[in-house]
Design an enzyme around this catalytic site. Sequence first.
Site, PDB file in Angstrom:
ATOM      1  N   GLY A  89     -42.972  76.145  65.271  1.00 31.70           N
ATOM      2  CA  GLY A  89     -43.411  76.477  63.911  1.00 31.70           C
ATOM      3  C   GLY A  89     -42.293  76.403  62.894  1.00 31.70           C
ATOM      4  N   SER A  90     -42.567  75.844  61.743  1.00 29.98           N
ATOM      5  CA  SER A  90     -41.552  75.640  60.726  1.00 29.98           C
ATOM      6  C   SER A  90     -42.199  75.241  59.414  1.00 29.98           C
ATOM      7  CB  SER A  90     -40.572  74.573  61.209  1.00 29.98           C
ATOM      8  OG  SER A  90     -41.291  73.487  61.751  1.00 29.98           O
ATOM      9  N   ARG A  91     -41.371  74.780  58.456  1.00 27.89           N
ATOM     10  CA  ARG A  91     -41.887  74.475  57.125  1.00 27.89           C
ATOM     11  C   ARG A  91     -41.073  73.347  56.506  1.00 27.89           C
ATOM     12  NH1 ARG A  91     -41.885  79.230  52.693  1.00 27.89           N
ATOM     13  NH2 ARG A  91     -40.733  77.985  51.226  1.00 27.89           N
TER      14      ARG A  91
END
Length: 153
Positions: A121-123
């Site tokens: 998970g990241s952005r």
Amino acid sequence: MIYAPADGKVVVIEETVEDEYLKEKRKQISIFMSPFNVHVNRSPMAGVVEYFKYHPGKYLVAWHPKSSFENERTTMVIKGTDGTKVLVRQIAGALARRIKWYVSESTPLQQCGEFGFIKFGSRVDVFLPLDAEVLVNMDQKTKGGKTPIARLK
């Protein structure tokens, strides 16, 4: 046309000041990648990498507002043939902790070509000129290199 740099969900659309390199007001579009998304990151536009920097940092959850400047991240500015500059920031999340990139300053990029990835998970944040027309909505799903997110004037 500016394309989504990642598969995920739009979590931020706002006007903000980008203080690391551009040092001016910009439109920010942020895409959150859950652990179930493909984490390849793609160039939202064609151009040459004008600026690239890796920043070590914390591992706040990627949707946290402070993650853009406190988390481990990379910052890349792409300069298009017309001189337009778009800043793209990979941000590691609480689970990610591994950002990989294949570019450095002066690297030519094809629109929608891979420039790196983030594990789990990241952005990814994209900072556009203020006159860019945003084509996505909050919570909209995106596909990296396929979903148009903005149109430059």
